[in-house]
Design a protein around this motif. Structure first.
Motif, PDB file in Angstrom:
ATOM      1  N   ALA A  10       3.851   5.661  -5.613  1.00  0.00           N
ATOM      2  CA  ALA A  10       3.850   5.669  -7.074  1.00  0.00           C
ATOM      3  C   ALA A  10       2.684   6.484  -7.640  1.00  0.00           C
ATOM      4  CB  ALA A  10       3.773   4.231  -7.595  1.00  0.00           C
ATOM      5  N   GLY A  11       1.769   6.939  -6.769  1.00  0.00           N
ATOM      6  CA  GLY A  11       0.628   7.723  -7.229  1.00  0.00           C
ATOM      7  C   GLY A  11      -0.501   6.881  -7.798  1.00  0.00           C
ATOM      8  N   THR A  13       0.838  -1.204   0.000  1.00  0.00           N
ATOM      9  CA  THR A  13       0.000   0.000   0.000  1.00  0.00           C
ATOM     10  C   THR A  13       0.872   1.254   0.000  1.00  0.00           C
ATOM     11  OG1 THR A  13      -1.770  -1.156   1.161  1.00  0.00           O
ATOM     12  CG2 THR A  13      -1.804   1.249   1.246  1.00  0.00           C
ATOM     13  N   ARG A  14       1.916   1.234   0.839  1.00  0.00           N
ATOM     14  CA  ARG A  14       2.841   2.378   0.897  1.00  0.00           C
ATOM     15  C   ARG A  14       3.487   2.609  -0.481  1.00  0.00           C
ATOM     16  NH1 ARG A  14       4.559   1.037   5.622  1.00  0.00           N
ATOM     17  NH2 ARG A  14       6.195  -0.343   4.911  1.00  0.00           N
ATOM     18  N   ARG A  33       2.876   3.552 -13.714  1.00  0.00           N
ATOM     19  CA  ARG A  33       3.367   4.245 -12.512  1.00  0.00           C
ATOM     20  C   ARG A  33       4.084   3.273 -11.578  1.00  0.00           C
ATOM     21  NH1 ARG A  33      -2.070   7.642 -11.573  1.00  0.00           N
ATOM     22  NH2 ARG A  33      -1.575   9.382 -12.939  1.00  0.00           N
ATOM     23  N   ILE A  34       3.544   2.078 -11.447  1.00  0.00           N
ATOM     24  CA  ILE A  34       4.186   1.062 -10.610  1.00  0.00           C
ATOM     25  C   ILE A  34       5.571   0.746 -11.157  1.00  0.00           C
ATOM     26  CG2 ILE A  34       4.091  -1.378  -9.925  1.00  0.00           C
ATOM     27  CD1 ILE A  34       0.990  -1.026  -9.799  1.00  0.00           C
ATOM     28  N   ALA A  35       5.668   0.532 -12.465  1.00  0.00           N
ATOM     29  CA  ALA A  35       6.958   0.213 -13.095  1.00  0.00           C
ATOM     30  C   ALA A  35       7.929   1.392 -12.995  1.00  0.00           C
ATOM     31  CB  ALA A  35       6.751  -0.184 -14.548  1.00  0.00           C
ATOM     32  N   GLN A  77      -6.766   3.919 -17.569  1.00  0.00           N
ATOM     33  CA  GLN A  77      -6.398   4.120 -16.169  1.00  0.00           C
ATOM     34  C   GLN A  77      -5.588   2.945 -15.631  1.00  0.00           C
ATOM     35  OE1 GLN A  77      -9.050   5.482 -13.161  1.00  0.00           O
ATOM     36  NE2 GLN A  77     -10.337   6.555 -14.636  1.00  0.00           N
ATOM     37  N   LEU A  78      -5.985   1.750 -15.986  1.00  0.00           N
ATOM     38  CA  LEU A  78      -5.250   0.569 -15.528  1.00  0.00           C
ATOM     39  C   LEU A  78      -3.839   0.557 -16.113  1.00  0.00           C
ATOM     40  CD1 LEU A  78      -5.259  -1.970 -13.852  1.00  0.00           C
ATOM     41  CD2 LEU A  78      -6.370  -3.166 -15.743  1.00  0.00           C
TER      42      LEU A  78
END
Length: 185
Positions: free
Chosen positions: A82-83, A76-77, A142-144, A135-136
């Motif tokens: 990553a936004g 979660t953090r 963003r995660i990458a 969005q997905l």
């Protein structure tokens, strides 16, 4: 302030020894002595409570920092950093079911429908599907870009918020790991 310890009541069932929390409206999942509950608090907020029996194996994993609750908090953090839209920061706590200690994790409930369910019911039109897909894709990007990958991303862990322009939320970030998708392969 809501405290898991203060707001849990213990109802001991001699067969399953499950802990039924106060304000529980629904049991979402139960596996042995581990369970996930939907809570509706007196202030009107809805929360999700996950609980695990504190076994010796879970205690070892806690000491090593690799338990599922710890990975949920870390994930979660990382998503927040990553936004990526997700739930609020989980809170860990301890409770007791008879003589058995329970580890608890409380997180806010995200209103919406799992993406998998929407697709199976053919409940979204093409424009919304395109919006959700974008969005997905942005969330995965963003995660990458933040230096992580999610080894457990699946449509049942993607919640589509209600509204004209639905928002995509990633839930259950336990599979979030440091590294790139190339590293994961």
């Amino acid at each position: 302030m809501y405290s898991v310890r203060e707001n849990l009541q213990t109802l001991v069932n001699p067969i399953s020894m499950s802990l039924t929390p106060r304000h529980a409206t629904q049991c979402l999942k139960e596996q042995g002595r581990n369970s996930v509950w939907l809570l509706e608090l007196p202030n009107g907020s809805i929360q999700v409570l996950k609980q695990w029996s504190l076994t010796p194996w879970l205690a070892v994993k806690l000491l090593l920092g690799i338990s599922q609750p710890q990975r949920q908090c870390r994930g979660t953090r990382r998503l927040k950093r990553a936004g990526v839209p997700t739930s609020n920061m989980p809170r860990l706590g301890l409770s007791r079911c008879g003589l058995i200690p329970q580890l608890t994790l409380t997180v806010s409930y995200i209103e919406g429908t799992p993406c998998l369910e929407l697709l199976q019911q053919n409940a979204i039109d093409d424009d919304k599907a395109i919006h959700i897909g974008r969005q997905l894709g942005q969330a995965v990007r963003r995660i990458a870009d933040a230096g992580f990958f999610n080894r457990d991303i699946k449509l049942s862990n993607v919640i589509i918020g209600l509204g004209q322009r639905p928002e995509v939320f990633i839930i259950d970030p336990v599979g979030l790991r440091v590294g790139s998708s190339v590293y994961a392969a």
